[in-house]
Structure formats: structure tokens, C-alpha cells
Design an enzyme around this catalytic site. Structure first.
Site, mmCIF file in Angstrom:
data_model
loop_
_atom_site.group_PDB
_atom_site.id
_atom_site.type_symbol
_atom_site.label_atom_id
_atom_site.label_comp_id
_atom_site.label_asym_id
_atom_site.label_seq_id
_atom_site.Cartn_x
_atom_site.Cartn_y
_atom_site.Cartn_z
ATOM 1 N N TRP A 14 89.750 76.556 -48.145
ATOM 2 C CA TRP A 14 90.140 75.604 -49.188
ATOM 3 C C TRP A 14 89.720 74.187 -48.817
ATOM 4 C CZ3 TRP A 14 90.241 75.234 -53.896
ATOM 5 C CH2 TRP A 14 91.123 74.481 -54.677
ATOM 6 N N LYS A 107 100.474 74.918 -49.632
ATOM 7 C CA LYS A 107 101.502 75.487 -50.497
ATOM 8 C C LYS A 107 102.538 76.191 -49.633
ATOM 9 C CE LYS A 107 98.093 76.191 -54.180
ATOM 10 N NZ LYS A 107 97.375 77.177 -55.027
ATOM 11 N N GLY A 135 97.635 74.673 -57.892
ATOM 12 C CA GLY A 135 97.285 75.347 -59.136
ATOM 13 C C GLY A 135 96.463 76.590 -58.884
ATOM 14 N N SER A 137 93.653 78.625 -58.117
ATOM 15 C CA SER A 137 92.318 78.298 -57.614
ATOM 16 C C SER A 137 91.999 79.134 -56.390
ATOM 17 C CB SER A 137 92.239 76.813 -57.255
ATOM 18 O OG SER A 137 93.360 76.427 -56.457
ATOM 19 N N LYS A 190 105.186 81.017 -55.383
ATOM 20 C CA LYS A 190 104.260 82.045 -55.886
ATOM 21 C C LYS A 190 103.672 82.865 -54.742
ATOM 22 C CE LYS A 190 100.226 80.075 -54.633
ATOM 23 N NZ LYS A 190 99.045 80.721 -53.991
ATOM 24 N N ASP A 243 99.433 79.592 -61.433
ATOM 25 C CA ASP A 243 99.160 80.017 -60.059
ATOM 26 C C ASP A 243 99.808 81.366 -59.768
ATOM 27 O OD1 ASP A 243 97.942 79.702 -57.639
ATOM 28 O OD2 ASP A 243 99.179 78.041 -56.958
ATOM 29 N N THR A 247 97.626 84.641 -58.390
ATOM 30 C CA THR A 247 97.826 85.206 -57.051
ATOM 31 C C THR A 247 98.542 86.555 -57.084
ATOM 32 O OG1 THR A 247 99.802 83.823 -56.813
ATOM 33 C CG2 THR A 247 97.795 83.014 -55.819
ATOM 34 N N ARG A 254 95.276 85.931 -50.353
ATOM 35 C CA ARG A 254 95.662 86.438 -49.039
ATOM 36 C C ARG A 254 97.066 87.032 -49.079
ATOM 37 N NH1 ARG A 254 93.627 81.649 -44.895
ATOM 38 N NH2 ARG A 254 91.434 81.648 -45.525
ATOM 39 N N LEU A 276 95.649 83.565 -42.483
ATOM 40 C CA LEU A 276 96.903 82.857 -42.728
ATOM 41 C C LEU A 276 97.549 83.382 -44.007
ATOM 42 C CD1 LEU A 276 98.831 80.434 -42.092
ATOM 43 C CD2 LEU A 276 97.401 79.108 -43.650
ATOM 44 N N GLU A 278 100.665 82.264 -46.057
ATOM 45 C CA GLU A 278 101.738 81.270 -46.180
ATOM 46 C C GLU A 278 103.040 81.891 -46.679
ATOM 47 O OE1 GLU A 278 101.908 78.359 -45.067
ATOM 48 O OE2 GLU A 278 100.113 77.145 -45.411
#
Length: 329
Positions: A14, A107, A135, A137, A190, A243, A247, A254, A276, A278
Site C-alpha cells: 500500500w 486500518k 476506503g 482499495s 472491516k 470497504d 474485503t 489479506r 500482515l 491487521e
């Protein structure tokens, strides 16, 4: 596009994507990474071969391991993991100009102190003007120049407008907001729900179950957001519902891919694939915040229980299906 100088902290997928966005119309965009070996690889290959193979760095992007690269930058994009944000912000403090915009692109929620990223930045960088970019992406889509829309929030409308102008390109469109908290809640929550959606996919529960899960996840996100003071229109927007839909429906996420591996029987410690995730860090603190606010979040609780090995995936699914019947709203 305005010509505010921009530096990027974090050279993962990112970070590279946003550095490429920032490079349009600029002659130099420093891209900082803490690992000197990673910087050397970026300089040599001019691409992030691990996460974005075949997608080159823009010519103006300059990889560096020197945090002093942010000196003089009017806008800094902080694209580091949420749990590393405090350390990076603290290290950046001596180099950051007074009044610079520090745009949070992570995030998540800080686990130890239950802080949103804007709160972390306010504590560690008193000279900065915090902002949040979030958002629906994917880094690869942005690097390929595919159309992408996000939310960019700052406390001041004028700053939000300026930042949107600074980062807007033909295919990357930021919409401004002044609801920092609402944008952050959507981005953090999210990830947890994407793990749940991935588990449902891994268990092959079907499209109907997937749709129900996304809808009920949004209900949980909305309840928490309202309890914490977020605006309803923010939760319904790109950084919330948008979002969440992205996702929860793609293995490019991920968090979704992590949940999918869990659903197929992988242990939590093995399911990340070395990437990763999150949501795995956020699940427990999200549940704690919901309980403190008196908000029910059974899907988030199920994810937390699975990650903590208190429940199996099948037991968590059974527990959700056996919840008492109730009105939808």
C-alpha cells in the site's frame, strides 16, 4: 493537482501504491522503509517484488531508510502497520515540520492502549495535523491505474479539501470528510469481519450465508460506530460499507485470505502466509471497546474466540446460528 511536497512512510504494497499516486505531477517522492535491505531491493529492482511483482515504482519515487526524508514535507502519508504507528510517529517527531499534514493510511486500533490511530498521532506528533485515508482499495489495482475511490478525512474541511486535491489523479479519487473517527472505525472493524467472511468461504457455506454475514457485520459496525459518535453517512460510505463489501468478498484481501485458511483447517499461527493481517491484531481490542460501550458484536466476538482458541470454527458457526431470534433492527 496541487504541488504540496509529499513523503511516504512504509514501503509495503500500500505504501508503494500511494507513493506512485503521489509521484504523479511531482519530481521526487521519498519512500521510507525501516529495513535497509528492503530499500536496496527497491532501488535495484524498482518494484516491490514480494507484494507487487511486475508493477514498477514511478520514476519520482525515491526509496530511503533515512527518516529525515520527511523534513520539509508538507504532507506525510503514514503507511505503516497500526501496531507500529506509535513507534514510527515518535521517531518521526524531530523531523516533521510544524503544521505538516500526517495522513494515517493504516486500518487498525492500538491493542495495548485501545487508541485509534488519530489519537496515537495526536499524542506523539503535537505539531502535526492528523488526517485519515481509508476506503475500498487494493494496492495492485491502484498501481495498475484501475479506478479507485477512497475517503480522506481531516478535522478541518479546508485541510481535507487540500489533501484530496494533492492526491487526486485521473483514476484515484478521494472524497473528503471531517469525520475522522467514523472513517477509522470502518477501516479497523472491516478487517475483523473480513476474517469471518473468509472463514465462511473456507467452510463453503454458500453465497446466501456470505451475503447474510456481510449484512449482519455491517449492522455490528453501525452499532459500534454510532455508540462511539461516528456519523451514519460515514459508516454508509466508502470507508464503511464500501470497504466492508470489498474485503469480505475477495481473496486479494489479506484478512479474507487469512480467514479462508482458518476455515479450511489451518491453525491461526499458520494462516497468515507470512503476510500482515491487521484484523487478527484488532479483533480482541474491538470486542473490548464494544463491551465497554454496551454494544453487542457477536460476529466480532466469534472471530476473537477462534483466534484465541476458545472456540473452533464449527463451534463458532453453530453458536451464531443458535442465537435467539430477534428483530432485524
Amino acid at each position: 493537482m496541487t504541488r504540496d511536497s509529499i513523503a511516504v512512510l512504509g514501503a509495503g504494497a500500500w505504501g508503494v501504491a500511494l507513493a506512485n499516486v503521489a509521484a504523479q505531477g511531482r519530481t521526487r517522492v521519498p519512500l521510507w522503509a525501516h529495513d535497509a535491505a528492503h530499500v536496496a531491493a527497491l532501488e535495484q529492482h524498482r518494484e516491490n517484488r514480494r507484494h507487487l511483482p511486475g508493477l514498477p515504482l514511478a520514476c519520482a519515487v525515491t526509496p530511503t531508510a533515512d527518516l529525515a526524508c520527511i523534513r520539509g514535507a508538507e504532507i506525510v502519508l503514514a503507511v505503516v502497520p497500526a501496531q507500529a504507528m506509535r513507534d514510527v510517529a515518535r521517531a518521526a517527531r524531530p523531523h516533521l515540520a510544524d503544521g505538516a499534514a500526517f495522513v494515517i493510511c493504516a486500518k487498525g486500533i492500538e491493542r495495548d492502549r485501545r487508541r485509534f490511530m488519530s489519537e496515537v498521532v495526536a499524542e506523539e506528533l503535537p505539531q502535526a495535523k492528523p488526517a485519515v485515508l481509508s476506503g475500498p482499495s487494493f494496492a495492485a489495482d491502484v498501481c495498475k491505474g484501475l479506478p479507485t475511490a477512497v475517503t480522506l478525512a481531516a478535522q478541518e474541511e479546508s485541510l481535507a479539501q487540500r489533501l484530496c486535491e494533492a492526491l487526486s489523479t485521473k483514476t484515484f479519487r478521494p472524497y473528503r470528510s471531517t469525520d475522522l473517527l467514523g472513517v477509522e472505525i470502518g477501516g479497523a472493524a472491516k478487517n475483523v469481519f473480513a476474517i469471518a467472511a473468509g472463514m465462511a468461504s473456507g467452510r463453503e457455506l454458500g453465497a446466501s450465508a456470505q451475503a447474510a454475514l456481510i449484512a449482519r457485520s455491517f449492522a455490528e459496525l453501525t452499532r459500534l460506530g454510532r455508540a462511539l459518535g461516528a456519523r451514519s453517512e460515514t459508516l454508509m460510505g466508502l470507508s464503511g460499507l464500501g470497504d466492508l463489501v470489498l474485503t469480505c468478498g475477495s481473496a486479494q484481501s489479506r484478512n479474507f485470505a487469512f480467514g479462508q485458511r482458518l476455515g479450511r483447517g489451518a491453525a491461526a499461527k499458520d494462516a497468515s502466509g507470512g503476510k500482515l493481517t491487521e484484523g487478527a491484531f484488532t479483533a480482541h481490542v474491538l470486542v473490548e471497546m464494544a463491551k465497554a460501550a454496551g454494544v453487542e458484536m457477536p460476529i466480532a466476538e466469534a472471530v476473537d474466540d477462534i483466534l484465541a482458541a476458545r472456540l473452533s470454527v464449527d463451534a463458532a458457526i453453530d453458536a451464531l446460528l443458535m442465537r435467539p431470534l430477534k428483530a432485524e433492527s
